[in-house]
Design an enzyme around this catalytic site. Sequence first.
Site, mmCIF file in Angstrom:
data_model
loop_
_atom_site.group_PDB
_atom_site.id
_atom_site.type_symbol
_atom_site.label_atom_id
_atom_site.label_comp_id
_atom_site.label_asym_id
_atom_site.label_seq_id
_atom_site.Cartn_x
_atom_site.Cartn_y
_atom_site.Cartn_z
ATOM 1 N N HIS A 216 0.819 -1.211 0.000
ATOM 2 C CA HIS A 216 0.000 0.000 0.000
ATOM 3 C C HIS A 216 0.857 1.266 0.000
ATOM 4 C CE1 HIS A 216 -3.286 2.605 1.877
ATOM 5 N NE2 HIS A 216 -3.879 2.082 0.828
ATOM 6 N N LYS A 218 3.248 4.458 -1.182
ATOM 7 C CA LYS A 218 3.327 5.438 -2.267
ATOM 8 C C LYS A 218 4.666 6.146 -2.121
ATOM 9 C CE LYS A 218 -1.290 4.995 -1.410
ATOM 10 N NZ LYS A 218 -1.867 4.353 -0.230
ATOM 11 N N ASP A 223 16.844 10.688 -8.451
ATOM 12 C CA ASP A 223 18.293 10.900 -8.352
ATOM 13 C C ASP A 223 18.829 10.648 -6.943
ATOM 14 O OD1 ASP A 223 18.394 11.536 -11.016
ATOM 15 O OD2 ASP A 223 18.429 13.705 -10.716
ATOM 16 N N HIS A 390 -8.919 11.221 2.430
ATOM 17 C CA HIS A 390 -7.999 10.105 2.266
ATOM 18 C C HIS A 390 -6.656 10.368 2.937
ATOM 19 C CE1 HIS A 390 -5.805 7.031 -0.364
ATOM 20 N NE2 HIS A 390 -6.786 6.355 0.203
ATOM 21 N N LYS A 392 -3.937 10.603 5.773
ATOM 22 C CA LYS A 392 -3.697 9.810 6.981
ATOM 23 C C LYS A 392 -2.695 10.548 7.868
ATOM 24 C CE LYS A 392 -4.059 6.796 3.217
ATOM 25 N NZ LYS A 392 -5.249 6.109 3.346
ATOM 26 N N ASP A 397 -0.189 16.044 21.058
ATOM 27 C CA ASP A 397 0.317 17.258 21.689
ATOM 28 C C ASP A 397 1.070 18.077 20.629
ATOM 29 O OD1 ASP A 397 -0.842 16.323 24.023
ATOM 30 O OD2 ASP A 397 0.964 15.230 24.601
#
Length: 472
Positions: A216, A218, A223, A390, A392, A397
């Site tokens: 899952h 991404k 470089d 979507h 996350k 604190d």
Amino acid sequence: MQFSVLYLLAEWIVRILVIPIIAYRYRPPSALAWIAVVSFQPMIGLVMYLIFGENRLPRRRIAEHARRRRALQLDMWPMLQKYCVDPKSGLDGESKHQLSVQLGEMPAVANNDFQLIDDTSEAIDRIIQDIDQARVSVHLLFYIWRDDEIGRRVTDAIIEAEKRGVECRVLVDAVGSRRFLKSRGKDLQAAGVEMYPILPVNLFRRRFHRIDMRNHRKLVVIDGKIAYTGSQNIVNPDYGTKNLIWHDLMMRLQGPIVMQLQAVFLTDWYAETHTELEKAECFPTPVAAGHETLQLFPSGPTYHTMNLHRLIVAMLYQARKKVTITTPYFIPDESLLQAIEVARLRGVRIILVLPEKSDQILVSAAQRSFYAQLLEMDVEIYLFTKGLLHSKTLTIDKTFALVGTSNMDIRSFALNLEMNLILFDEDTIQQISDQQKKYLDLAYPIHLNHWDNRGFFKTFGEAIARLMAPLL
């Protein structure tokens, strides 16, 4: 009559043989859910268990992952050593970092540049601009890659980079990007781009595992000096739905932290190809790019424990004033619920920002089944109204934040390969808090008295979905 007797006998054989195996292999919540399925419909339950029951990758793959992680850590250490820091803020800060290093196997590093991007078009534009300026290598790893406008733009940029002599390598999840692999994925390969599917599923291979155990992550590394990660896939903001816009969050990174993201790509690359890439190409000498202290935290079934789950639960027990979470999917287990309850009893303010609408009917129903219990704890729940949230994020604190690919559900903790960035600096954490505030401004609160007054059929359906929560 003879067939009916044989079928009944077969059902009881399945119950007698499979239920003890389930009870032995699973923790009680998951075991009870599987036992209920197999007991109610033994034949259907057996098929489901064979396809979805294995919650670990093959042992050989786990061992390979562990060896590659250790080898890459040794490769990076001479160049990364001078940037490694212990971001203490008293005893609590020290224990947080020690725990995250032990669980995630990567240290915090200083002198990074961190840019937050909350617009899909802007994030894709920036990624393409950096690909267009690449000179050595372009590495991409994504769960979903679609053959739509955005997918074609990124594909074309990679093909042009390959024509310039840039080494381009692409990993895409075999299930999440299966249509792309059959369409534009072939164009990438024809252009000379090295592209492989991640975790291919084949019932007739020894490496078969459950179809919904996915990579899952991404990730973009250009470089070895610029990196991106976050919640966004290579897909139009509507994900092909035409009536529901996804709101994602990406990070553009420079500095020593890029080496850690590159190491994750190389580990996953080796797992699929069994080839090692040239270290000099992949790990150029890191250069200080900013002032932020960051730590990459990979997680998934290649680790011996649910390491991200352990970290979040521990952080909740250390919270003092406020915890804010944004996630599209929130399905807690008992230990996470207990940590939230204990935090509330200590006076910690807990805020959940969740989407009002979802693309997952069963998951959404199971998620809503927890709202009453959370509201009784005085947890504040806000429903985002401007599409599917979507993004996350987690802030605790002003001392700890997580941003990345992982949802707050059992699937992300136990089944999927995920990666999150840990933030330690107050100014950087404030950027995440400000982003969470933007989501809050587009959400409305729900209250226990109104939630309890919903119709019987809604609550009954959610209760049934909750029984399946340990398996979702």
